[in-house]
Design an enzyme around this catalytic site. Structure first.
Site, PDB file in Angstrom:
ATOM      1  N   ILE A  50      37.797  29.733  49.954  1.00 23.35           N
ATOM      2  CA  ILE A  50      37.125  28.596  50.605  1.00 23.35           C
ATOM      3  C   ILE A  50      36.126  27.927  49.667  1.00 23.35           C
ATOM      4  CG2 ILE A  50      37.408  29.523  52.928  1.00 23.35           C
ATOM      5  CD1 ILE A  50      34.336  30.193  52.836  1.00 23.35           C
ATOM      6  N   ASP A  51      35.730  28.616  48.584  1.00 19.42           N
ATOM      7  CA  ASP A  51      34.618  28.128  47.754  1.00 19.42           C
ATOM      8  C   ASP A  51      35.003  26.958  46.844  1.00 19.42           C
ATOM      9  OD1 ASP A  51      33.166  30.230  48.846  1.00 19.42           O
ATOM     10  OD2 ASP A  51      33.621  31.578  47.189  1.00 19.42           O
TER      11      ASP A  51
HETATM   12  O1  F6P Z   1      34.563  33.779  48.260  1.00 17.95           O
HETATM   13  C1  F6P Z   1      34.587  33.536  49.624  1.00 17.95           C
HETATM   14  C2  F6P Z   1      33.334  34.011  50.267  1.00 17.95           C
HETATM   15  O2  F6P Z   1      33.432  33.796  51.661  1.00 17.95           O
HETATM   16  C3  F6P Z   1      32.051  33.394  49.719  1.00 17.95           C
HETATM   17  O3  F6P Z   1      31.829  32.102  50.229  1.00 17.95           O
HETATM   18  C4  F6P Z   1      31.038  34.415  50.136  1.00 17.95           C
HETATM   19  O4  F6P Z   1      29.909  34.373  49.302  1.00 17.95           O
HETATM   20  C5  F6P Z   1      31.789  35.698  49.954  1.00 17.95           C
HETATM   21  O5  F6P Z   1      33.162  35.389  50.053  1.00 17.95           O
HETATM   22  C6  F6P Z   1      31.486  36.789  50.943  1.00 17.95           C
HETATM   23  O6  F6P Z   1      32.189  37.901  50.542  1.00 17.95           O
HETATM   24  P1  F6P Z   1      32.367  39.213  51.412  1.00 17.95           P
HETATM   25  O7  F6P Z   1      33.286  38.885  52.528  1.00 17.95           O
HETATM   26  O8  F6P Z   1      32.967  40.197  50.474  1.00 17.95           O
HETATM   27  O9  F6P Z   1      31.006  39.562  51.876  1.00 17.95           O
END
Ligand code: F6P
Length: 334
Positions: A127-128
């Site tokens: 999504i980033d």
């Molecule tokens: O890379 C996608 C993402 O949703 C980022 O926007 C967010 O910082 C991260 O993953 C969160 O990761 P996790 O689900 O491992 O906490």
């Protein structure tokens, strides 16, 4: 080419299923078998896999998440892990591995590429949107829409009470979701990593001045600030508390969080995922190796994998400029 494998890794993103579907259907058309590894690189290490046939991907194009499940796999940095994965892939007679994921997953792909002779092709699924070489990533467009839908709702109540809201969106260390959510929602201010100079802290005085003067000029009104996660120590909660104290006016924090990762993919993500998934199989069939399949100006492109992390992808400067211009206190006299 007889058999390929696919896995989804890292943060799941809406459209991953659409991509898996396109891979399976294109492979079937080319008489190539598909194996799906479950739970990202973990499945590769633990030999956790399932065959994927066209019947397995019926009615998944509209589903968020990933039927293969996803995971992060910190242990995949070791040589031992890459060698084990290579051995497991060879034992399964896999000719090419297709990896749908983000930056971390691409690092894993390069690492595996140093220990395995098969072909590796990656697809940008996050999504980033923080992957260089592709205009958009699978899941990004849905995340923007989800953020917008939520911010529109906050705006209603913000308007009713003439309140100030600080809305935290995802993006890890990139401001793509933040910028587009700010533009699309008409947010009065945006705090994005790309706009905070290296080493500089967020300028609280400037934020407060903008809130105060805007409300003086417009009369009491709602005011929305969009902020990217990981930008302020303690996140939106801490910053909202600080602003409330300093301004002596309530500033309400809203952390959108994981809703941005879920939901049915919007058309842009389904179409992007389908296009990239189909192309990736054709690229594998044609012997391509260590590339990412991306999209630039609506055309599918092949980007050498190492280039996808070689530089930081910039925000659209024109979008940044117009958001700032719309709410520039000097340029807008009223
Ligand atoms: O890379 C996608 C993402 O949703 C980022 O926007 C967010 O910082 C991260 O993953 C969160 O990761 P996790 O689900 O491992 O906490």
């Amino acid at each position: 080419m007889k058999r390929i494998a696919v896995l989804t890794s890292g943060g799941d993103a809406p459209g991953m299923n659409a991509c898996i579907r396109a891979i399976v259907l294109t492979a079937h058309r080319n008489q190539i078998e598909v194996i799906g590894y479950r739970h990202g690189y973990n499945g590769l290490l633990k030999r956790e896999y399932q065959p994927l046939h066209p019947g397995d991907v019926v009615n998944i194009i509209q589903r968020g998440g990933t039927i293969l499940r996803s995971a992060r796999c910190p242990e995949f940095v070791s040589t031992e892990s890459a060698e084990r994965a290579a051995q497991n892939l060879n034992d399964m007679h896999i000719d090419a591995l297709l990896i749908i994921g983000g930056n971390g997953s691409f690092m894993g792909a390069e690492h595996l590429g140093r220990h395995w002779d098969g072909q590796i092709i990656t697809l940008p699924g996050t999504i980033d949107n923080d992957i260089t070489g592709t205009d958009g990533t699978i899941g990004y467009y849905t995340a923007i829409d989800t953020a917008l839908e939520a911010i529109d709702k906050v705006r209603d109540t913000a308007d009713a009470f003439e309140r100030i809201f600080l809305i935290e969106v995802m993006g890890r260390h990139a401001g793509f979701i933040g910028l587009n959510a700010a533009i699309g929602s008409g947010a009065e201010q945006m705090l994005l990593p790309e706009l905070v100079d290296d080493g500089n802290a967020i300028d609280l005085k400037q934020i407060m001045r903008h809130v105060k003067v805007t409300r003086e000029k417009r009369g009491m009104c709602s005011y929305i600030i969009v902020i990217t996660e990981n930008l302020y120590p303690g996140g939106a909660n801490a910053l909202a508390t600080k602003l409330t104290e300093e301004m002596n006016v309530d500033c309400k924090p809203v952390i959108l969080g994981y809703i941005q990762r879920g939901g049915s993919p919007v058309s842009m993500d389904r179409i992007l995922a389908t296009k990239l998934g189909a192309y990736a199989v054709e690229a594998a069939r044609d012997g391509k190796h260590l590339i990412m399949i991306g999209e630039q100006n609506h055309n599918v492109v092949e980007i050498p994998l190492e280039q996808t992390r070689s530089s930081k992808k910039p925000l659209d400067p024109y979008l940044v400029e117009i958001q700032q211009d719309f709410f520039d206190l000097v340029k807008n006299p009223v």
